[in-house]
Design a protein around this motif. Sequence first.
Motif, PDB file in Angstrom:
ATOM      1  N   SER A 173       1.253  -1.474  -0.055  1.00  0.00           N
ATOM      2  CA  SER A 173      -0.676  -0.008   0.337  1.00  0.00           C
ATOM      3  C   SER A 173       0.465   1.401   0.311  1.00  0.00           C
ATOM      4  O   SER A 173       0.389   2.549  -0.729  1.00  0.00           O
ATOM      5  CB  SER A 173      -1.191   0.002   1.233  1.00  0.00           C
ATOM      6  OG  SER A 173      -0.539  -0.715   2.188  1.00  0.00           O
ATOM      7  N   VAL A 205      -8.756   4.768  -7.116  1.00  0.00           N
ATOM      8  CA  VAL A 205      -9.458   4.979  -6.327  1.00  0.00           C
ATOM      9  C   VAL A 205     -11.367   4.378  -6.120  1.00  0.00           C
ATOM     10  O   VAL A 205     -12.050   4.089  -5.717  1.00  0.00           O
ATOM     11  CB  VAL A 205      -9.121   5.229  -5.019  1.00  0.00           C
ATOM     12  CG1 VAL A 205      -9.994   4.859  -3.083  1.00  0.00           C
ATOM     13  CG2 VAL A 205      -7.938   5.012  -5.235  1.00  0.00           C
ATOM     14  N   LEU A 212     -14.896   1.986  -5.399  1.00  0.00           N
ATOM     15  CA  LEU A 212     -15.937   1.855  -4.369  1.00  0.00           C
ATOM     16  C   LEU A 212     -16.957   2.606  -5.092  1.00  0.00           C
ATOM     17  O   LEU A 212     -17.965   2.211  -4.671  1.00  0.00           O
ATOM     18  CB  LEU A 212     -15.456   3.196  -3.515  1.00  0.00           C
ATOM     19  CG  LEU A 212     -14.470   3.341  -2.891  1.00  0.00           C
ATOM     20  CD1 LEU A 212     -13.883   5.066  -2.293  1.00  0.00           C
ATOM     21  CD2 LEU A 212     -14.914   2.222  -1.618  1.00  0.00           C
ATOM     22  N   LEU A 256     -16.282  -3.302   1.709  1.00  0.00           N
ATOM     23  CA  LEU A 256     -15.738  -3.028   2.781  1.00  0.00           C
ATOM     24  C   LEU A 256     -16.251  -1.592   4.195  1.00  0.00           C
ATOM     25  O   LEU A 256     -15.367  -2.532   4.667  1.00  0.00           O
ATOM     26  CB  LEU A 256     -14.807  -1.737   2.418  1.00  0.00           C
ATOM     27  CG  LEU A 256     -14.065  -0.426   2.429  1.00  0.00           C
ATOM     28  CD1 LEU A 256     -12.536  -0.827   2.779  1.00  0.00           C
ATOM     29  CD2 LEU A 256     -14.523   0.767   1.809  1.00  0.00           C
ATOM     30  N   LEU A 260     -10.842  -4.038  -4.495  1.00  0.00           N
ATOM     31  CA  LEU A 260     -10.233  -3.104  -2.789  1.00  0.00           C
ATOM     32  C   LEU A 260      -9.075  -3.697  -2.827  1.00  0.00           C
ATOM     33  O   LEU A 260      -8.718  -2.191  -2.091  1.00  0.00           O
ATOM     34  CB  LEU A 260     -11.748  -3.579  -1.907  1.00  0.00           C
ATOM     35  CG  LEU A 260     -13.190  -3.603  -2.348  1.00  0.00           C
ATOM     36  CD1 LEU A 260     -13.896  -3.790  -0.978  1.00  0.00           C
ATOM     37  CD2 LEU A 260     -13.188  -2.233  -2.390  1.00  0.00           C
ATOM     38  N   LEU A 286      -7.450   0.034  -0.668  1.00  0.00           N
ATOM     39  CA  LEU A 286      -8.665   0.907   0.585  1.00  0.00           C
ATOM     40  C   LEU A 286      -8.148  -0.986   1.683  1.00  0.00           C
ATOM     41  O   LEU A 286      -8.764  -0.370   2.931  1.00  0.00           O
ATOM     42  CB  LEU A 286     -10.068   0.600  -0.698  1.00  0.00           C
ATOM     43  CG  LEU A 286      -9.606   1.224  -1.218  1.00  0.00           C
ATOM     44  CD1 LEU A 286     -11.392   1.082  -1.681  1.00  0.00           C
ATOM     45  CD2 LEU A 286     -10.244   2.594   0.039  1.00  0.00           C
ATOM     46  N   LEU A 333      -8.879  -3.028   6.329  1.00  0.00           N
ATOM     47  CA  LEU A 333      -9.140  -2.241   6.480  1.00  0.00           C
ATOM     48  C   LEU A 333      -7.550  -1.181   6.751  1.00  0.00           C
ATOM     49  O   LEU A 333      -7.132  -1.529   7.551  1.00  0.00           O
ATOM     50  CB  LEU A 333     -10.156  -0.558   6.782  1.00  0.00           C
ATOM     51  CG  LEU A 333     -10.003   0.361   6.151  1.00  0.00           C
ATOM     52  CD1 LEU A 333     -10.970   0.321   5.536  1.00  0.00           C
ATOM     53  CD2 LEU A 333     -11.035   1.198   7.763  1.00  0.00           C
ATOM     54  N   MET A 385      -5.582   5.542   3.586  1.00  0.00           N
ATOM     55  CA  MET A 385      -6.471   5.517   2.631  1.00  0.00           C
ATOM     56  C   MET A 385      -7.853   6.206   1.890  1.00  0.00           C
ATOM     57  O   MET A 385      -8.340   6.854   1.707  1.00  0.00           O
ATOM     58  CB  MET A 385      -6.783   4.317   1.036  1.00  0.00           C
ATOM     59  CG  MET A 385      -6.774   4.196   0.239  1.00  0.00           C
ATOM     60  SD  MET A 385      -6.406   5.949  -1.227  1.00  0.00           S
ATOM     61  CE  MET A 385      -5.458   4.757  -1.576  1.00  0.00           C
ATOM     62  N   THR A 386      -8.594   5.414   3.172  1.00  0.00           N
ATOM     63  CA  THR A 386     -10.188   6.614   3.407  1.00  0.00           C
ATOM     64  C   THR A 386      -9.770   7.695   4.684  1.00  0.00           C
ATOM     65  O   THR A 386     -10.266   8.623   3.962  1.00  0.00           O
ATOM     66  CB  THR A 386     -11.105   5.736   4.332  1.00  0.00           C
ATOM     67  OG1 THR A 386     -10.437   5.012   5.791  1.00  0.00           O
ATOM     68  CG2 THR A 386     -11.782   4.155   3.721  1.00  0.00           C
TER      69      THR A 386
END
Lengths: 136, 136
Positions: A2, A38, A42, A51, A85, A90, A104, A108-109
Amino acid sequence: MSNQELVVLGQDDGDPACCPGLLTAPLDEGQAVELAKVFKALGDPVRLRLLSMIASRAGGEVCVCDLTPAFDLSQPTISHHLKLLRQAGLIDCERRGTWVYYWLVPEMTDRLAGILTRPAGDPLPDRTATSAGAAS
Amino acid sequence: MSNQELVVLGQDDGDPACCPGLLTAPLDEGQAVELAKVFKALGDPVRLRLLSMIASRAGGEVCVCDLTPAFDLSQPTISHHLKLLRQAGLIDCERRGTWVYYWLVPEMTDRLAGILTRPAGDPLPDRTATSAGAAS
């Protein structure tokens, strides 16, 4: 996987308030391409539910064996959505014995939330008077 | 167009911190379908650039005539992307004479930011030790 992918979306100090991006200056093409990947990940109801199931899990991680029964979809289909994802940065995962466990990637979120947050003190405009005649 | 569509994504008190949704509890199917439409609209680099150009504009609105020259795309293609952003509740517009003027619907980006924000005080997990063997 990531960390390297996260950096392209903004500064890397991890503060969600740090990264104006979307709302305060025009995105350049490269930023837009990375960020769109990204948001596209979603942009599917099954992936959003996956998610949210992963993100809200007490203990922070979920066995794929606990995700699949919530959907009327095959295991390979669920795995494909989870892969998208993961490719978007994510979620991440680890295999332990028979099962794969997912969690998670909050960096990123956090970054997306920061990108979508207006500058502090920016008031909501009053459009009541002008929006009545909206056209295409 | 926007108010009725906004309500399905969370509580309607306008506080971004109010709307757990994605990260604190599993989304139900209806919520996921509605929310996925908005993220799907964001899942395209041209639309992200259009949105950032509109959102960051001094004065708060942009003539479509000022958006088109930034892209190597036809006017109908730009209009189509703008229509998808508008249908998602992210922007709104008004025709004045020859031109259509666009502006951000900040209530929607606020809501998305709130949905993607972790509960206050939720620490970042340390995954350094366990993520080395990540599998698909």
